[in-house]
Design a protein around this motif. Structure first.
Motif, PDB file in Angstrom:
ATOM      1  N   LEU A  70      43.154 -47.566 -55.145  1.00 36.13           N
ATOM      2  CA  LEU A  70      42.422 -47.528 -56.410  1.00 36.13           C
ATOM      3  C   LEU A  70      40.957 -47.195 -56.169  1.00 36.13           C
ATOM      4  CD1 LEU A  70      40.745 -50.484 -56.611  1.00 36.13           C
ATOM      5  CD2 LEU A  70      43.073 -51.268 -56.903  1.00 36.13           C
ATOM      6  N   GLY A  71      40.293 -46.841 -57.242  1.00 37.07           N
ATOM      7  CA  GLY A  71      38.877 -46.530 -57.132  1.00 37.07           C
ATOM      8  C   GLY A  71      38.254 -46.252 -58.478  1.00 37.07           C
ATOM      9  N   PHE A  84      34.454 -40.076 -55.935  1.00 38.95           N
ATOM     10  CA  PHE A  84      35.048 -41.333 -56.368  1.00 38.95           C
ATOM     11  C   PHE A  84      35.154 -42.302 -55.197  1.00 38.95           C
ATOM     12  CE2 PHE A  84      38.415 -38.363 -55.320  1.00 38.95           C
ATOM     13  CZ  PHE A  84      39.291 -39.096 -54.514  1.00 38.95           C
ATOM     14  N   THR A  85      35.296 -43.582 -55.550  1.00 38.14           N
ATOM     15  CA  THR A  85      35.513 -44.596 -54.523  1.00 38.14           C
ATOM     16  C   THR A  85      37.004 -44.728 -54.280  1.00 38.14           C
ATOM     17  OG1 THR A  85      35.596 -46.421 -56.110  1.00 38.14           O
ATOM     18  CG2 THR A  85      33.428 -45.871 -55.171  1.00 38.14           C
ATOM     19  N   TYR A  86      37.321 -45.297 -53.112  1.00 35.54           N
ATOM     20  CA  TYR A  86      38.712 -45.476 -52.720  1.00 35.54           C
ATOM     21  C   TYR A  86      38.840 -46.738 -51.881  1.00 35.54           C
ATOM     22  CZ  TYR A  86      42.348 -45.140 -49.189  1.00 35.54           C
ATOM     23  OH  TYR A  86      43.350 -45.439 -48.323  1.00 35.54           O
ATOM     24  N   LYS A  87      39.818 -47.554 -52.238  1.00 35.63           N
ATOM     25  CA  LYS A  87      40.140 -48.696 -51.378  1.00 35.63           C
ATOM     26  C   LYS A  87      41.609 -49.052 -51.545  1.00 35.63           C
ATOM     27  CE  LYS A  87      38.784 -52.630 -54.307  1.00 35.63           C
ATOM     28  NZ  LYS A  87      37.933 -53.817 -54.377  1.00 35.63           N
ATOM     29  N   GLU A  95      35.127 -50.340 -49.723  1.00 33.82           N
ATOM     30  CA  GLU A  95      35.346 -49.118 -50.489  1.00 33.82           C
ATOM     31  C   GLU A  95      34.785 -47.928 -49.727  1.00 33.82           C
ATOM     32  OE1 GLU A  95      35.344 -50.062 -55.216  1.00 33.82           O
ATOM     33  OE2 GLU A  95      33.453 -49.539 -54.304  1.00 33.82           O
ATOM     34  N   ASP A  96      35.617 -46.893 -49.581  1.00 31.17           N
ATOM     35  CA  ASP A  96      35.151 -45.627 -49.035  1.00 31.17           C
ATOM     36  C   ASP A  96      34.686 -44.762 -50.201  1.00 31.17           C
ATOM     37  OD1 ASP A  96      36.027 -46.575 -46.614  1.00 31.17           O
ATOM     38  OD2 ASP A  96      37.683 -45.156 -46.401  1.00 31.17           O
ATOM     39  N   THR A  97      33.910 -43.738 -49.891  1.00 32.31           N
ATOM     40  CA  THR A  97      33.503 -42.763 -50.909  1.00 32.31           C
ATOM     41  C   THR A  97      34.076 -41.412 -50.527  1.00 32.31           C
ATOM     42  OG1 THR A  97      31.462 -43.978 -51.336  1.00 32.31           O
ATOM     43  CG2 THR A  97      31.556 -41.691 -52.101  1.00 32.31           C
ATOM     44  N   ILE A  98      34.726 -40.774 -51.502  1.00 29.48           N
ATOM     45  CA  ILE A  98      35.349 -39.468 -51.291  1.00 29.48           C
ATOM     46  C   ILE A  98      34.661 -38.445 -52.181  1.00 29.48           C
ATOM     47  CG2 ILE A  98      37.471 -38.135 -51.639  1.00 29.48           C
ATOM     48  CD1 ILE A  98      38.996 -40.699 -50.797  1.00 29.48           C
ATOM     49  N   THR A  99      34.349 -37.294 -51.583  1.00 20.45           N
ATOM     50  CA  THR A  99      33.767 -36.173 -52.321  1.00 20.45           C
ATOM     51  C   THR A  99      34.681 -34.967 -52.140  1.00 20.45           C
ATOM     52  OG1 THR A  99      31.535 -37.000 -51.917  1.00 20.45           O
ATOM     53  CG2 THR A  99      31.732 -34.690 -52.587  1.00 20.45           C
ATOM     54  N   VAL A 100      35.053 -34.343 -53.248  1.00 20.62           N
ATOM     55  CA  VAL A 100      35.865 -33.135 -53.232  1.00 20.62           C
ATOM     56  C   VAL A 100      35.026 -32.033 -53.861  1.00 20.62           C
ATOM     57  CG1 VAL A 100      37.988 -32.039 -54.052  1.00 20.62           C
ATOM     58  CG2 VAL A 100      37.984 -34.485 -53.472  1.00 20.62           C
ATOM     59  N   GLU A 101      34.758 -30.972 -53.078  1.00 30.05           N
ATOM     60  CA  GLU A 101      33.989 -29.838 -53.590  1.00 30.05           C
ATOM     61  C   GLU A 101      34.875 -28.600 -53.562  1.00 30.05           C
ATOM     62  OE1 GLU A 101      29.491 -30.514 -52.419  1.00 30.05           O
ATOM     63  OE2 GLU A 101      30.821 -30.834 -50.700  1.00 30.05           O
ATOM     64  N   LEU A 102      34.871 -27.868 -54.668  1.00 30.89           N
ATOM     65  CA  LEU A 102      35.718 -26.693 -54.811  1.00 30.89           C
ATOM     66  C   LEU A 102      34.861 -25.470 -55.068  1.00 30.89           C
ATOM     67  CD1 LEU A 102      38.303 -28.374 -57.169  1.00 30.89           C
ATOM     68  CD2 LEU A 102      38.588 -27.965 -54.722  1.00 30.89           C
ATOM     69  N   GLN A 115      35.235 -37.806 -46.651  1.00 35.33           N
ATOM     70  CA  GLN A 115      35.444 -39.238 -46.874  1.00 35.33           C
ATOM     71  C   GLN A 115      34.529 -40.014 -45.954  1.00 35.33           C
ATOM     72  OE1 GLN A 115      39.481 -40.626 -46.794  1.00 35.33           O
ATOM     73  NE2 GLN A 115      38.906 -42.772 -46.838  1.00 35.33           N
ATOM     74  N   LEU A 116      33.710 -40.871 -46.558  1.00 37.90           N
ATOM     75  CA  LEU A 116      32.872 -41.790 -45.795  1.00 37.90           C
ATOM     76  C   LEU A 116      33.720 -43.041 -45.579  1.00 37.90           C
ATOM     77  CD1 LEU A 116      30.107 -42.331 -44.536  1.00 37.90           C
ATOM     78  CD2 LEU A 116      29.391 -43.268 -46.738  1.00 37.90           C
ATOM     79  N   ILE A 117      34.157 -43.244 -44.322  1.00 41.40           N
ATOM     80  CA  ILE A 117      35.079 -44.317 -43.977  1.00 41.40           C
ATOM     81  C   ILE A 117      34.287 -45.521 -43.475  1.00 41.40           C
ATOM     82  CG2 ILE A 117      37.007 -44.980 -42.477  1.00 41.40           C
ATOM     83  CD1 ILE A 117      37.630 -41.919 -42.265  1.00 41.40           C
TER      84      ILE A 117
END
Length: 165
Positions: A70-71, A84-87, A95-102, A115-117
């Motif tokens: 979830l995040g 978004f955050t992810y855990k 919580e990790d932070t995920i960035t998706v760039e297109l 992903q910042l782990i």
């Protein structure tokens, strides 16, 4: 939660579809349930509220256990960027932070995933233990995303994911 160690995972993938299609696959619950932390056959929950401050949740059921991911959405800039955050609370409250760039390319779309782990060292860990754990988290995370991205590519380019888990 002092003393948190971090490592960064960056992956690039190309898809032969528009950035809009890839962006939608990250936010559309019907698409998410086929590739994002789950497969259609094992998915119990795929829901989200795709707005800044909104949340997402996936619950996957495998080998008799539920796995929750979830995040919260931090930035949504269609079809260019998603943050978004992810855990996974059953493993860690970090919580990790995920960035998706297109970005559009001649063959379709290039996705840069970062992903910042975060890893919380256990009591008594040495610097060597921390570096080993960061490496294992990085490599394990990369392996998991690689499988998911193969499914995402197949879903976007053929309409279905053949791998069933």
């Amino acid at each position: 939660m002092d003393n948190i160690s971090t490592t960064t995972l960056t992956m690039k993938r190309e898809f032969s579809v528009t950035p809009e299609r890839v962006f939608d696959a990250w936010l559309n619950p019907e698409m998410m349930r086929k590739w994002f932390f789950t497969l259609e056959g094992t998915n119990k929950v795929a829901q989200n509220d795709p707005q800044v401050g909104g949340t997402w949740e996936i619950v996957d059921h495998r080998e008799g256990k539920d796995y929750q991911a979830l995040g919260e959405y931090l930035e949504i800039d269609p079809p260019n960027k998603l943050v978004f955050t992810y855990k996974m609370p059953q493993f860690s409250e970090l919580e990790d932070t995920i960035t998706v760039e297109l970005k559009e390319i001649s063959a379709g779309c290039e996705m840069t995933f970062t992903q910042l782990i975060h890893v919380s060292p256990e009591e008594g860990w040495t610097q060597t233990d921390i570096e080993k754990a960061l490496g294992e988290y990085h490599d394990g995370t990369e392996h998991g995303w690689n499988l998911m991205f193969m499914g995402l590519k197949e879903l976007l380019e053929t309409g279905e994911v053949s791998y069933k888990g």
